[in-house]
Design an enzyme around this catalytic site. Structure first.
Site, PDB file in Angstrom:
ATOM      1  N   ASN A 229       0.855  -1.189   0.000  1.00 19.63           N
ATOM      2  CA  ASN A 229       0.000   0.000   0.000  1.00 19.63           C
ATOM      3  C   ASN A 229       0.884   1.230   0.000  1.00 19.63           C
ATOM      4  OD1 ASN A 229      -2.297  -1.610   2.220  1.00 19.63           O
ATOM      5  ND2 ASN A 229      -2.557  -1.281   0.034  1.00 19.63           N
TER       6      ASN A 229
ATOM      7  N   CYS B 242      -5.314   2.842   9.997  1.00 19.13           N
ATOM      8  CA  CYS B 242      -4.712   2.135   8.876  1.00 19.13           C
ATOM      9  C   CYS B 242      -3.376   1.580   9.350  1.00 19.13           C
ATOM     10  CB  CYS B 242      -4.514   3.067   7.686  1.00 19.13           C
ATOM     11  SG  CYS B 242      -3.576   2.314   6.335  1.00 19.13           S
ATOM     12  N   GLY B 243      -3.273   0.270   9.485  1.00 20.83           N
ATOM     13  CA  GLY B 243      -2.055  -0.341   9.989  1.00 20.83           C
ATOM     14  C   GLY B 243      -0.857  -0.123   9.099  1.00 20.83           C
ATOM     15  N   ASN B 244      -1.033  -0.266   7.787  1.00 18.65           N
ATOM     16  CA  ASN B 244       0.077  -0.056   6.854  1.00 18.65           C
ATOM     17  C   ASN B 244       0.495   1.409   6.819  1.00 18.65           C
ATOM     18  OD1 ASN B 244       0.117  -2.774   6.110  1.00 18.65           O
ATOM     19  ND2 ASN B 244      -1.439  -2.466   4.536  1.00 18.65           N
TER      20      ASN B 244
ATOM     21  N   ASN C  93     -15.160  -4.439   6.330  1.00 21.48           N
ATOM     22  CA  ASN C  93     -14.119  -4.988   5.472  1.00 21.48           C
ATOM     23  C   ASN C  93     -14.228  -6.509   5.540  1.00 21.48           C
ATOM     24  OD1 ASN C  93     -12.423  -2.381   4.999  1.00 21.48           O
ATOM     25  ND2 ASN C  93     -12.732  -2.459   7.203  1.00 21.48           N
TER      26      ASN C  93
ATOM     27  N   GLU D 293     -11.878  -4.172   0.781  1.00 22.86           N
ATOM     28  CA  GLU D 293     -11.985  -3.044   1.701  1.00 22.86           C
ATOM     29  C   GLU D 293     -13.163  -2.133   1.375  1.00 22.86           C
ATOM     30  OE1 GLU D 293      -8.546  -0.927   2.858  1.00 22.86           O
ATOM     31  OE2 GLU D 293      -7.206  -2.645   2.565  1.00 22.86           O
ATOM     32  N   ARG D 294     -13.887  -1.799   2.399  1.00 27.88           N
ATOM     33  CA  ARG D 294     -14.993  -0.854   2.244  1.00 27.88           C
ATOM     34  C   ARG D 294     -14.422   0.512   1.894  1.00 27.88           C
ATOM     35  NH1 ARG D 294     -16.989   1.089   8.318  1.00 27.88           N
ATOM     36  NH2 ARG D 294     -14.927   1.754   8.974  1.00 27.88           N
TER      37      ARG D 294
ATOM     38  N   CYS E 202      -3.740  -5.223   3.946  1.00 32.48           N
ATOM     39  CA  CYS E 202      -4.561  -4.455   4.890  1.00 32.48           C
ATOM     40  C   CYS E 202      -4.066  -4.768   6.294  1.00 32.48           C
ATOM     41  CB  CYS E 202      -6.030  -4.821   4.742  1.00 32.48           C
ATOM     42  SG  CYS E 202      -7.096  -4.032   5.971  1.00 32.48           S
ATOM     43  N   GLY E 203      -3.466  -3.791   6.943  1.00 35.07           N
ATOM     44  CA  GLY E 203      -2.895  -4.026   8.261  1.00 35.07           C
ATOM     45  C   GLY E 203      -3.913  -4.437   9.300  1.00 35.07           C
ATOM     46  N   THR E 204      -5.002  -3.668   9.418  1.00 36.57           N
ATOM     47  CA  THR E 204      -6.027  -4.011  10.399  1.00 36.57           C
ATOM     48  C   THR E 204      -6.714  -5.327  10.043  1.00 36.57           C
ATOM     49  OG1 THR E 204      -7.615  -2.609   9.207  1.00 36.57           O
ATOM     50  CG2 THR E 204      -6.465  -1.627  11.093  1.00 36.57           C
TER      51      THR E 204
END
Length: 293
Positions: free
Chosen positions: A14, A76-78, A181, A199-200, A209-211
């Site tokens: 990402n 956002c984890g990333n 998501n 992802e929404r 997607c980190g989360t």
């Protein structure tokens, strides 16, 4: 506004435009139209999201995170890993830092291009739930790791219809009105799982997607009593590792996400990067232009 200095960074596939806005370099109000334009690939810089670093009275800095369509995301984890490394490289914070987000203060630790962040405590975990899609039931689990996630185990992950099934679940009345998501997971071997995420807000699949990886890891830990850490391979090929402590059934604390955060390039946006018109209709964003979570 005059030209704007920025970093382009990538976290597990990402990419993000990151701007030091502590002195108000980005002053446009409202911001969503500007964000949507500069994140538009081939017309401007192009990115999955844009992050502004701003001043905070309770942490090293505060971030504002925007999806590529200009909408805000709580976490956002990333992006969090990328912004932590940006802050270190630019002397905004030390290698051990804390920054303010919409879900609270996030702690981060930077070691070269590897960044480990402490996530907000997960909540609302439900295992072995069910949902009816097109008149057939599907088993799911769900948990909120800063944003809501559904986790589904599938037999054939490479051929899973992530877009169609993910979209149906994302807009299902069971998750209305916020939506969710959707993560599809399958084992690669005894020690590694693979993951794909719808992802929404993106309305499509992202490279990572980190989360979502955190959600999948915690569901796996609860279902199979797996021990910390758990690693998952993302669609980009990068591995994300999740650390955690189990307090009790479906109760997890001290959750950390670890993965790469790479500098792609540093640049300066000319006003022409956002001073253009979309035309009669906004251009359709291609599959590569997905926001991240």
């Amino acid at each position: 506004m005059e030209s704007i200095r920025f970093f382009k960074m990538s976290g597990s596939g990402n990419d993000f435009i990151i701007i030091d806005n502590r002195d108000g370099a980005v002053s446009t109000d409202p911001l969503p139209p500007l964000v949507a334009k500069v994140c538009l690939r081939r017309m401007s810089v192009g990115a999955d999201g844009l992050i502004l670093i701003e001043r905070s009275d309770r942490a090293d800095f505060r971030w504002r995170f925007f999806n590529s369509d200009g909408s805000r995301a709580e976490m956002c984890g990333n992006g969090a890993r990328c912004v932590a490394r940006f802050a270190l490289l630019n002397g905004i914070a030390s290698a051990q830092m804390a920054f303010d987000t919409d879900v609270g203060v996030i702690q981060a630790s930077v070691h070269g291009d590897l960044v480990k962040i402490k996530m907000s405590d997960p909540k609302d975990m439900v295992l072995n739930d069910g949902i009816v899609l097109a008149n057939y039931p599907v088993p799911i689990s769900r948990v909120n790791t800063g944003v809501p996630h559904v986790v589904m185990e599938v037999k054939d992950l490479p051929n899973a219809n992530v877009k169609a099934v993910g979209r149906e679940i994302r807009f299902h009345e069971q998750f209305s009105p916020e939506g969710t998501n959707v993560n599809f997971i399958a084992p690669l071997n005894d020690r590694m799982w693979a993951i794909r995420t719808y992802e929404r807000g993106v309305e499509g699949e992202t490279l990572a997607c980190g989360t979502g990886n955190v959600a999948a890891a915690l569901v796996l830990a609860e279902r199979y009593r797996l021990l910390s850490p758990i690693s998952l391979k993302t669609l980009s090929g990068s591995d994300l590792t999740i650390y955690f402590k189990r307090q009790g059934d479906a109760d997890y604390r001290d959750v950390y996400l670890e993965g790469d955060a790479r500098v792609v390039y540093r640049g300066e946006m000319d006003p022409e990067a956002w001073q253009f018109e979309f035309g009669a209709t906004e251009p359709i964003r291609t599959p590569s232009q997905k926001t991240s979570c």
